[in-house]
Enzyme design. Sequence first.
Site, PDB file in Angstrom:
ATOM      1  N   GLU A  42       0.838  -1.210   0.000  1.00 57.38           N
ATOM      2  CA  GLU A  42       0.000   0.000   0.000  1.00 57.38           C
ATOM      3  C   GLU A  42       0.868   1.253   0.000  1.00 57.38           C
ATOM      4  O   GLU A  42       0.598   2.216  -0.734  1.00 57.38           O
ATOM      5  CB  GLU A  42      -0.905  -0.021   1.227  1.00 57.38           C
ATOM      6  CG  GLU A  42      -1.664   1.260   1.486  1.00 57.38           C
ATOM      7  CD  GLU A  42      -2.088   1.384   2.945  1.00 57.38           C
ATOM      8  OE1 GLU A  42      -2.386   2.516   3.369  1.00 57.38           O
ATOM      9  OE2 GLU A  42      -2.101   0.358   3.652  1.00 57.38           O
ATOM     10  N   ASP A  46       0.792   3.904  -3.173  1.00 61.93           N
ATOM     11  CA  ASP A  46       0.390   5.299  -2.984  1.00 61.93           C
ATOM     12  C   ASP A  46       1.354   6.233  -3.716  1.00 61.93           C
ATOM     13  O   ASP A  46       0.930   7.186  -4.378  1.00 61.93           O
ATOM     14  CB  ASP A  46       0.368   5.621  -1.489  1.00 61.93           C
ATOM     15  CG  ASP A  46       0.037   7.067  -1.209  1.00 61.93           C
ATOM     16  OD1 ASP A  46      -1.119   7.470  -1.407  1.00 61.93           O
ATOM     17  OD2 ASP A  46       0.953   7.809  -0.794  1.00 61.93           O
ATOM     18  N   ASP A 115      -6.928   0.777   0.307  1.00 59.39           N
ATOM     19  CA  ASP A 115      -5.602   0.217   0.591  1.00 59.39           C
ATOM     20  C   ASP A 115      -5.273  -0.926  -0.361  1.00 59.39           C
ATOM     21  O   ASP A 115      -4.138  -1.052  -0.835  1.00 59.39           O
ATOM     22  CB  ASP A 115      -5.538  -0.275   2.034  1.00 59.39           C
ATOM     23  CG  ASP A 115      -5.630   0.862   3.047  1.00 59.39           C
ATOM     24  OD1 ASP A 115      -5.482   2.031   2.634  1.00 59.39           O
ATOM     25  OD2 ASP A 115      -5.857   0.566   4.238  1.00 59.39           O
ATOM     26  N   GLU A 118      -4.325   0.374  -3.849  1.00 60.70           N
ATOM     27  CA  GLU A 118      -2.955   0.882  -3.836  1.00 60.70           C
ATOM     28  C   GLU A 118      -1.952  -0.272  -3.831  1.00 60.70           C
ATOM     29  O   GLU A 118      -0.918  -0.225  -4.522  1.00 60.70           O
ATOM     30  CB  GLU A 118      -2.742   1.782  -2.618  1.00 60.70           C
ATOM     31  CG  GLU A 118      -3.476   3.103  -2.707  1.00 60.70           C
ATOM     32  CD  GLU A 118      -3.348   3.943  -1.452  1.00 60.70           C
ATOM     33  OE1 GLU A 118      -3.519   5.167  -1.545  1.00 60.70           O
ATOM     34  OE2 GLU A 118      -3.079   3.366  -0.372  1.00 60.70           O
TER      35      GLU A 118
END
Length: 223
Positions: A42, A46, A115, A118
């Site tokens: 995650e 991002d 999450d 990502e």
Amino acid sequence: MKNLEKRINYKFKEKSYLMEALTHSSFANERGGTINCNERMEFLGDSVLSIISSEFLFKNFPDLPEGELSRLRSNLVCTESLSGYARKIDLGRALFLGKGEIHTGGYDRNSILEDAFEALIAAIYLDAGMDTVRDFVLPFFKKELKNDGTRIKDYKTKLQEVVQQNPDEHVTYVLVGESGPAHDKTFEIEVRINSNVIGKGKGKSKKLAEQAAAKEALELMGI
């Protein structure tokens, strides 16, 4: 996992990347931490999304100022958007969740889906590189921008709607200054109701300066 690969039209060479991306911490905890959850994925995803979205907006909206680009990027990668992308590929159905999360409907919770999306981005990046990730994610961004794009020029329209409620008032935009070389000018605009200045704005074009002035006017009106 095979069904998810079909839905996203990508087959992983290294299946462990996908497995980790789909593993929620609740599932890993139930197994005594013997497998990795998707939190590290995650983190990487991002950053990858930030780079792709920034690059895409920079190239496709050359006249937009930094503040408007930041707003658009925030909309593209916010929780609501990312969880929406995840739902489009039915990502929740592929997740490995702990019993408690399954019982409380975690497969459709925005934060978990955000999450996981990502993490999936990170997995594709690690497995195939940036170009493949870009090809995967840009269609989501483009569709989202179709819904968001009208907001780029909404300020003048919204201000006009507000002012039209009083037929005696009229909006005008007045160029009050410009600076910089011919190839890189900055324009300053005042928006006025009758003769009263209600907002000021600057931009790399007169249109963008007018939008900025209308935005300030609306903000000062509390709208």
